[in-house]
Scaffold this motif. Structure first.
Motif, PDB file in Angstrom:
ATOM      1  N   TRP A 128      -2.830 -24.722  26.553  1.00  0.00           N
ATOM      2  CA  TRP A 128      -3.794 -24.725  27.688  1.00  0.00           C
ATOM      3  C   TRP A 128      -4.721 -25.987  27.378  1.00  0.00           C
ATOM      4  O   TRP A 128      -5.079 -25.948  26.295  1.00  0.00           O
ATOM      5  CB  TRP A 128      -4.591 -23.475  27.463  1.00  0.00           C
ATOM      6  CG  TRP A 128      -5.726 -23.121  28.655  1.00  0.00           C
ATOM      7  CD1 TRP A 128      -5.328 -23.453  29.916  1.00  0.00           C
ATOM      8  CD2 TRP A 128      -6.956 -22.702  28.710  1.00  0.00           C
ATOM      9  NE1 TRP A 128      -6.430 -23.046  30.580  1.00  0.00           N
ATOM     10  CE2 TRP A 128      -7.518 -22.741  30.097  1.00  0.00           C
ATOM     11  CE3 TRP A 128      -7.599 -22.006  27.606  1.00  0.00           C
ATOM     12  CZ2 TRP A 128      -8.659 -22.167  30.336  1.00  0.00           C
ATOM     13  CZ3 TRP A 128      -8.858 -21.616  28.041  1.00  0.00           C
ATOM     14  CH2 TRP A 128      -9.385 -21.835  29.238  1.00  0.00           C
TER      15      TRP A 128
ATOM     16  N   GLY B 201      -7.663 -25.902  28.598  1.00  0.00           N
ATOM     17  CA  GLY B 201      -9.288 -25.370  29.046  1.00  0.00           C
ATOM     18  C   GLY B 201      -9.526 -25.222  30.368  1.00  0.00           C
ATOM     19  O   GLY B 201     -10.423 -25.032  30.643  1.00  0.00           O
TER      20      GLY B 201
ATOM     21  N   ASP C 149      -6.606 -22.776  35.737  1.00  0.00           N
ATOM     22  CA  ASP C 149      -7.109 -21.135  36.056  1.00  0.00           C
ATOM     23  C   ASP C 149      -6.153 -20.116  35.579  1.00  0.00           C
ATOM     24  O   ASP C 149      -6.379 -19.209  35.312  1.00  0.00           O
ATOM     25  CB  ASP C 149      -7.279 -21.069  37.581  1.00  0.00           C
ATOM     26  CG  ASP C 149      -8.407 -21.785  38.028  1.00  0.00           C
ATOM     27  OD1 ASP C 149      -9.570 -22.033  37.314  1.00  0.00           O
ATOM     28  OD2 ASP C 149      -8.814 -22.250  39.202  1.00  0.00           O
TER      29      ASP C 149
ATOM     30  N   HIS D 145      -4.635 -19.551  32.991  1.00  0.00           N
ATOM     31  CA  HIS D 145      -4.789 -18.931  31.586  1.00  0.00           C
ATOM     32  C   HIS D 145      -6.258 -18.327  31.362  1.00  0.00           C
ATOM     33  O   HIS D 145      -6.360 -17.781  30.316  1.00  0.00           O
ATOM     34  CB  HIS D 145      -4.656 -20.217  30.550  1.00  0.00           C
ATOM     35  CG  HIS D 145      -3.564 -20.959  30.501  1.00  0.00           C
ATOM     36  ND1 HIS D 145      -3.056 -21.661  31.723  1.00  0.00           N
ATOM     37  CD2 HIS D 145      -2.407 -20.996  29.726  1.00  0.00           C
ATOM     38  CE1 HIS D 145      -1.984 -22.215  31.438  1.00  0.00           C
ATOM     39  NE2 HIS D 145      -1.394 -21.830  30.326  1.00  0.00           N
ATOM     40  N   ARG D 146      -7.140 -18.623  32.187  1.00  0.00           N
ATOM     41  CA  ARG D 146      -8.419 -18.170  32.153  1.00  0.00           C
ATOM     42  C   ARG D 146      -8.887 -16.922  31.873  1.00  0.00           C
ATOM     43  O   ARG D 146      -9.429 -16.396  30.764  1.00  0.00           O
ATOM     44  CB  ARG D 146      -9.426 -18.675  33.052  1.00  0.00           C
ATOM     45  CG  ARG D 146     -10.763 -18.878  32.594  1.00  0.00           C
ATOM     46  CD  ARG D 146     -11.960 -19.458  33.737  1.00  0.00           C
ATOM     47  NE  ARG D 146     -11.171 -20.715  33.851  1.00  0.00           N
ATOM     48  CZ  ARG D 146     -11.746 -21.612  32.841  1.00  0.00           C
ATOM     49  NH1 ARG D 146     -12.685 -21.562  31.783  1.00  0.00           N
ATOM     50  NH2 ARG D 146     -11.389 -22.959  32.960  1.00  0.00           N
ATOM     51  N   GLU D 147      -8.164 -15.867  32.580  1.00  0.00           N
ATOM     52  CA  GLU D 147      -8.417 -14.534  32.366  1.00  0.00           C
ATOM     53  C   GLU D 147      -7.738 -14.077  31.161  1.00  0.00           C
ATOM     54  O   GLU D 147      -8.427 -13.375  30.451  1.00  0.00           O
ATOM     55  CB  GLU D 147      -7.937 -13.646  33.707  1.00  0.00           C
ATOM     56  CG  GLU D 147      -7.960 -12.386  33.401  1.00  0.00           C
ATOM     57  CD  GLU D 147      -7.636 -11.613  34.675  1.00  0.00           C
ATOM     58  OE1 GLU D 147      -7.985 -10.578  34.838  1.00  0.00           O
ATOM     59  OE2 GLU D 147      -6.819 -11.998  35.575  1.00  0.00           O
TER      60      GLU D 147
ATOM     61  N   LEU E  64     -10.304 -15.075  28.439  1.00  0.00           N
ATOM     62  CA  LEU E  64     -11.358 -14.335  28.286  1.00  0.00           C
ATOM     63  C   LEU E  64     -11.527 -12.866  28.182  1.00  0.00           C
ATOM     64  O   LEU E  64     -12.390 -12.207  27.965  1.00  0.00           O
ATOM     65  CB  LEU E  64     -12.341 -14.515  29.629  1.00  0.00           C
ATOM     66  CG  LEU E  64     -12.521 -16.052  29.882  1.00  0.00           C
ATOM     67  CD1 LEU E  64     -13.479 -16.495  30.953  1.00  0.00           C
ATOM     68  CD2 LEU E  64     -13.142 -16.801  28.656  1.00  0.00           C
TER      69      LEU E  64
ATOM     70  N   GLU F  68     -15.742 -22.262  23.885  1.00  0.00           N
ATOM     71  CA  GLU F  68     -15.927 -21.542  25.516  1.00  0.00           C
ATOM     72  C   GLU F  68     -15.397 -20.239  25.496  1.00  0.00           C
ATOM     73  O   GLU F  68     -15.871 -19.554  26.090  1.00  0.00           O
ATOM     74  CB  GLU F  68     -15.418 -22.451  26.333  1.00  0.00           C
ATOM     75  CG  GLU F  68     -15.464 -22.229  27.910  1.00  0.00           C
ATOM     76  CD  GLU F  68     -14.667 -23.026  28.944  1.00  0.00           C
ATOM     77  OE1 GLU F  68     -14.605 -22.463  30.058  1.00  0.00           O
ATOM     78  OE2 GLU F  68     -14.272 -24.059  28.472  1.00  0.00           O
ATOM     79  N   ILE F  69     -14.150 -20.269  25.115  1.00  0.00           N
ATOM     80  CA  ILE F  69     -13.488 -18.746  24.760  1.00  0.00           C
ATOM     81  C   ILE F  69     -14.511 -17.885  24.054  1.00  0.00           C
ATOM     82  O   ILE F  69     -14.460 -16.876  24.765  1.00  0.00           O
ATOM     83  CB  ILE F  69     -12.223 -18.965  24.192  1.00  0.00           C
ATOM     84  CG1 ILE F  69     -11.335 -19.706  24.942  1.00  0.00           C
ATOM     85  CG2 ILE F  69     -11.478 -17.617  24.072  1.00  0.00           C
ATOM     86  CD1 ILE F  69      -9.962 -20.324  24.251  1.00  0.00           C
TER      87      ILE F  69
END
Length: 339
Positions: free
Chosen positions: A173, A175, A178, A180-182, A185, A207-208
């Motif tokens: 990823w 960073g 989109d 991967h984001r869910e 987090l 950020e994570i």
């Protein structure tokens, strides 16, 4: 859209893996990147059952963890290969049959073990796993590992309602993407590779932690080891790469093996740095054989790591008057541990 349900979960799982079964076609190449040409002669090409969910399931089972695995596969030749590979391994595989077929990948592998993967995910965006298939398995799990298939993100609400810890691997990823984001987090333990974010990996890890619920983020860096970050850390902690038990020939599956070693330590209640050391050892083992998920570290090797760690700690903390500690060992060689 209809699916054939093959069986119902019935066992108690230390780890339940969701998603990520597939078959790899491994193509040995002389070097990466490949020079431009119409064709390249290569050594024999082989098919191996692989992909991230398979690797985590096999690796956890090889470590003696009770392991369940739910996913979609096709009623096709690759799907049959997946079933055959998992049979008799200790993995309780509970698949559903998808008309879209089994996921595939073609991986180019260089002599130094580096790879380039071409991934055919197959699953349409409207694919969903019926709750009646996965909920019985969730209710019997101590820990859930979600592969980043699109359909698995829809299990998060039920996982949280049951109060289960969850891990995921974001792979390379950057960073930004989109998809991967869910996963990043909403997971308690987040694995990823430094390959996607490069020099930005530290800020991506922070950020994570800042925006999500993660207790720890681990970024693997191949021969450079790995980096571990928790909310208490100002900067990522370096975890050195482990020395492999043989020549490095193929890094396919090393990142999955790292995750297995880490989860083995976590489920045993070990400190996070111990967990990362176990991951490094498991990843190094995975690099010493051709193919995907063909050499899996066992519990004896990881227990030896824990014993060495305990012995070193006892030496460092020995009170005055005890035997003097041994001198510092030479710097460890580095190995690929699965970026």
């Amino acid at each position: 859209m209809t699916f054939q349900q093959v069986s119902e979960p019935s066992d108690v799982y230390d780890v339940l893996v969701v998603g990520g079964a597939g078959v790899d076609t491994i193509v040995p190449v002389g070097a990466l990147p490949l020079p431009s040409a119409d064709s390249h002669p290569v050594p024999p090409i082989h098919e191996w059952v692989g992909h991230t969910g398979t690797g985590v399931a096999l690796g956890c089972a090889a470590l003696g963890l009770a392991t369940g695995f739910v996913d979609f596969i096709g009623d096709d030749h690759p799907g049959s290969l997946v079933r055959e590979r998992l049979a008799g391994t200790g993995v309780d595989f509970r698949p559903l049959i998808s008309p879209h077929g089994t996921r595939r990948a073609v991986n180019l592998v260089a002599p130094d073990g580096r790879r380039m993967s071409f991934y055919d995910g197959r699953d349409p965006v409207d694919l969903r796993m019926p709750a009646e298939h996965y909920l019985p398995a969730l209710r019997r799990a101590r820990h859930v590992h979600l592969s980043i298939m699109h359909f698995t993100r829809f299990l998060y609400d039920d996982i949280e309602a049951l109060g289960l810890p969850v891990s995921t691997d974001l792979h390379d990823w950057d960073g930004l993407t989109d998809h991967h984001r869910e996963f990043a987090l909403r997971s308690d333990v987040v694995f990823l590779s430094t390959a996607g974010a490069g020099e930005r990996i530290g800020s991506v890890m922070r950020e994570i932690l800042h925006d999500g619920r993660a207790e720890v983020v681990i970024a693997t860096a191949g021969a450079g080891g790995a980096y571990l970050l928790t909310p208490d850390d100002r900067t990522p902690r370096l975890v050195p790469a482990a020395v492999p038990p043989g020549p490095v020939v193929d890094s396919n599956g090393a990142g999955d093996a790292f995750a297995c070693g880490f989860l083995y330590g976590r489920l045993a209640g070990r400190p996070l740095e111990d967990c990362a050391r176990l991951g490094a050892v498991a990843g190094a083992y995975a690099c010493t054989s051709p193919g995907t998920h063909t050499t899996l570290v066992g519990p004896d090797e990881l227990r030896a790591v824990l014993a060495d760690t305990a012995a070193a700690a006892a030496t460092v903390t020995a009170p005055p008057g005890d035997e003097p500690g041994l001198p510092e060992p030479p710097a460890a060689q580095v190995s690929r541990t699965g970026a």
